[in-house]
Motif scaffolding. Structure first.
Motif, PDB file in Angstrom:
ATOM      1  N   VAL A 214       2.422  42.119 -26.419  1.00  0.00           N
ATOM      2  CA  VAL A 214       1.143  41.529 -26.041  1.00  0.00           C
ATOM      3  C   VAL A 214       0.712  42.079 -24.687  1.00  0.00           C
ATOM      4  N   GLU A 215      -0.589  42.040 -24.447  1.00  0.00           N
ATOM      5  CA  GLU A 215      -1.151  42.429 -23.158  1.00  0.00           C
ATOM      6  C   GLU A 215      -1.882  41.220 -22.579  1.00  0.00           C
ATOM      7  N   TYR A 216      -1.443  40.776 -21.400  1.00  0.00           N
ATOM      8  CA  TYR A 216      -2.036  39.592 -20.777  1.00  0.00           C
ATOM      9  C   TYR A 216      -3.432  39.883 -20.243  1.00  0.00           C
ATOM     10  N   ASP A 217      -4.282  38.863 -20.256  1.00  0.00           N
ATOM     11  CA  ASP A 217      -5.644  39.015 -19.743  1.00  0.00           C
ATOM     12  C   ASP A 217      -5.703  38.986 -18.225  1.00  0.00           C
ATOM     13  N   SER A 218      -4.765  38.261 -17.577  1.00  0.00           N
ATOM     14  CA  SER A 218      -4.896  37.992 -16.137  1.00  0.00           C
ATOM     15  C   SER A 218      -3.738  38.499 -15.296  1.00  0.00           C
ATOM     16  N   PHE A 219      -2.683  39.034 -15.913  1.00  0.00           N
ATOM     17  CA  PHE A 219      -1.535  39.511 -15.151  1.00  0.00           C
ATOM     18  C   PHE A 219      -1.502  41.033 -15.141  1.00  0.00           C
ATOM     19  N   VAL A 220      -1.252  41.614 -13.958  1.00  0.00           N
ATOM     20  CA  VAL A 220      -1.179  43.074 -13.836  1.00  0.00           C
ATOM     21  C   VAL A 220       0.277  43.505 -13.772  1.00  0.00           C
ATOM     22  N   ASP A 221       0.509  44.750 -14.134  1.00  0.00           N
ATOM     23  CA  ASP A 221       1.853  45.329 -14.113  1.00  0.00           C
ATOM     24  C   ASP A 221       2.317  45.488 -12.667  1.00  0.00           C
ATOM     25  N   ASP A 222       3.568  45.116 -12.396  1.00  0.00           N
ATOM     26  CA  ASP A 222       4.107  45.218 -11.034  1.00  0.00           C
ATOM     27  C   ASP A 222       4.160  46.663 -10.549  1.00  0.00           C
ATOM     28  N   GLU A 223       4.297  47.595 -11.480  1.00  0.00           N
ATOM     29  CA  GLU A 223       4.427  49.003 -11.088  1.00  0.00           C
ATOM     30  C   GLU A 223       3.094  49.736 -11.055  1.00  0.00           C
ATOM     31  N   ASP A 224       2.046  49.129 -11.598  1.00  0.00           N
ATOM     32  CA  ASP A 224       0.733  49.783 -11.622  1.00  0.00           C
ATOM     33  C   ASP A 224      -0.347  48.709 -11.612  1.00  0.00           C
ATOM     34  N   ASP A 225      -0.961  48.492 -10.449  1.00  0.00           N
ATOM     35  CA  ASP A 225      -1.962  47.435 -10.295  1.00  0.00           C
ATOM     36  C   ASP A 225      -3.211  47.668 -11.129  1.00  0.00           C
ATOM     37  N   TYR A 226      -3.365  48.854 -11.698  1.00  0.00           N
ATOM     38  CA  TYR A 226      -4.550  49.157 -12.500  1.00  0.00           C
ATOM     39  C   TYR A 226      -4.328  48.881 -13.981  1.00  0.00           C
ATOM     40  N   LYS A 227      -3.105  48.481 -14.349  1.00  0.00           N
ATOM     41  CA  LYS A 227      -2.796  48.188 -15.741  1.00  0.00           C
ATOM     42  C   LYS A 227      -2.462  46.713 -15.916  1.00  0.00           C
ATOM     43  N   LEU A 228      -2.916  46.157 -17.029  1.00  0.00           N
ATOM     44  CA  LEU A 228      -2.550  44.788 -17.350  1.00  0.00           C
ATOM     45  C   LEU A 228      -1.104  44.749 -17.846  1.00  0.00           C
ATOM     46  N   LEU A 229      -0.423  43.651 -17.548  1.00  0.00           N
ATOM     47  CA  LEU A 229       0.980  43.506 -17.907  1.00  0.00           C
ATOM     48  C   LEU A 229       1.144  43.401 -19.426  1.00  0.00           C
ATOM     49  N   ARG A 230       2.142  44.137 -19.946  1.00  0.00           N
ATOM     50  CA  ARG A 230       2.500  44.034 -21.361  1.00  0.00           C
ATOM     51  C   ARG A 230       3.946  43.563 -21.475  1.00  0.00           C
ATOM     52  N   GLU A 231       4.213  42.709 -22.489  1.00  0.00           N
ATOM     53  CA  GLU A 231       5.560  42.206 -22.734  1.00  0.00           C
ATOM     54  C   GLU A 231       5.799  42.063 -24.230  1.00  0.00           C
ATOM     55  N   GLU A 232       7.070  42.094 -24.607  1.00  0.00           N
ATOM     56  CA  GLU A 232       7.449  41.777 -25.981  1.00  0.00           C
ATOM     57  C   GLU A 232       7.747  40.280 -26.056  1.00  0.00           C
ATOM     58  N   ILE A 233       7.045  39.575 -26.966  1.00  0.00           N
ATOM     59  CA  ILE A 233       7.135  38.121 -27.059  1.00  0.00           C
ATOM     60  C   ILE A 233       7.518  37.728 -28.481  1.00  0.00           C
ATOM     61  N   SER A 234       8.398  36.744 -28.608  1.00  0.00           N
ATOM     62  CA  SER A 234       8.732  36.220 -29.927  1.00  0.00           C
ATOM     63  C   SER A 234       7.480  35.653 -30.586  1.00  0.00           C
ATOM     64  N   ILE A 235       7.341  35.858 -31.895  1.00  0.00           N
ATOM     65  CA  ILE A 235       6.158  35.327 -32.588  1.00  0.00           C
ATOM     66  C   ILE A 235       6.137  33.804 -32.554  1.00  0.00           C
ATOM     67  N   PHE A 236       7.288  33.175 -32.293  1.00  0.00           N
ATOM     68  CA  PHE A 236       7.324  31.725 -32.195  1.00  0.00           C
ATOM     69  C   PHE A 236       6.741  31.229 -30.873  1.00  0.00           C
ATOM     70  N   HIS A 237       6.429  32.151 -29.949  1.00  0.00           N
ATOM     71  CA  HIS A 237       5.815  31.797 -28.672  1.00  0.00           C
ATOM     72  C   HIS A 237       4.324  32.140 -28.656  1.00  0.00           C
TER      73      HIS A 237
END
Length: 314
Positions: A214-237
């Motif tokens: 998933v890609e968050y709407d409001s969180f940016v990547d710690d390593e690149d302030d120009y990119k939105l944060l992406r994470e792998e999330i369980s489908i149950f979440h």
């Protein structure tokens, strides 16, 4: 001088939660979120609070004295009726009996022979349980069980109280929600300090092990302030974005709401109405209270069995 215990009034809640009544109690201590333990009401206090005594949590090594503590009304519910039919399927939300309490999870796999794997999102792990150790997950909202117990047809005190005193419970239509890239969703977090909150995101692509990037709407990547944060999330979440509800002119004490804070929606309960469109919200997961404007709140809805459910307004 200690304050005097408040005499229970004749309201719907105090009719159900009278001294001596057997109840289930939720615990807001870290590591126990989503669990319910049996106990009884000892006495009523002022401010919608109660002294309870646990059945299985003891204060002595001999196990003769149950722990007593003061809890909010939002941490109490009656003992759920027993279901006549326990026909479980993969994907069902259930409560699993574990460490003397009932813990919310979701069936993730069938082992056959009445054995199931249950996934607990707060622990991010699976454990095996038998049919006898599981029950279907229900919520107690404004005097009604969601989803309702179909066999609860006898004239019990709880049923009469819910019918005569409490608002009707409304269940929404089924939602055709599919995990497809590009879908807007809300995501809950497993991290300490973020439990009980939902954050807006977009589905990117499926991953192995019941997960989705998933890609968050409001969180940016710690390593690149120009990119939105992406994470792998369980489908149950992951759940769809809640539908818009009718505008509420004013919330009332004990209304369940979501409060917008730190870029997410945090579930809480109205504990005080301050006027001027301001409220104090109690968050059971952190045992804290905070002040919010009316515009920062929304009606709380639960995603249950592929549909949105909430308590109606009267």
């Amino acid at each position: 001088m200690a304050s005097k215990p408040e005499i229970c009034s004749s309201s719907a809640a105090s009719t159900v939660f009278r001294p001596g009544t057997l109840v289930e109690i939720s615990n807001n201590v870290d590591g126990y979120y989503g669990s319910w333990f049996t106990g009884k009401i000892v006495r009523c206090l002022r401010g919608h609070k109660f002294v309870v005594e646990y059945d299985k949590i003891m204060v002595d090594d001999e196990g003769t004295k149950g722990l007593q503590e003061t809890v909010n009304r939002s941490q109490l519910r009656p003992i759920p009726p027993e279901e006549i039919i326990q026909d479980f399927q993969v994907g069902d939300e259930v409560d699993a009996y574990h460490n003397d309490g009932w813990w919310k999870g979701r069936i993730s796999e069938s082992f056959g022979g009445g054995m199931w794997a249950v996934y607990f999102k707060d622990w991010s792990e699976q454990q095996a349980y038998s049919d006898e150790q599981l029950r279907r997950h229900h919520k107690w909202v404004n005097g009604s069980w969601i989803p309702p117990f179909p066999q609860q047809d006898d004239d019990t005190e709880i049923k009469e109280t819910a019918r005569e005193k409490a608002p009707e419970t409304v269940t929404g239509d089924k939602v055709d929600f599919k995990f497809k890239p590009g879908t807007l969703v809300e995501v809950c977090s497993e991290e300490d300090g973020f439990k009980g909150a939902w954050f807006c995101a977009t589905l990117i692509e499926p991953k192995a092990g019941w997960k989705f990037e998933v890609e968050y709407d409001s969180f940016v990547d710690d390593e690149d302030d120009y990119k939105l944060l992406r994470e792998e999330i369980s489908i149950f979440h992951i759940r769809p974005v809640p539908p818009k509800t009718d505008d509420i002119d004013e919330f009332k004490v004990l209304d369940e709401v979501d409060a917008y804070y730190r870029d997410g929606w945090w579930v809480g309960v109205v504990s005080k109405v301050l006027g001027d469109s301001k409220y104090v919200i109690y968050f059971i997961n952190s045992n804290e209270e905070m002040e919010f404007q009316h515009s920062e709140l929304r009606v709380h809805q639960d995603w249950v069995d592929n549909k949105w459910v909430m308590a109606s307004k009267v």
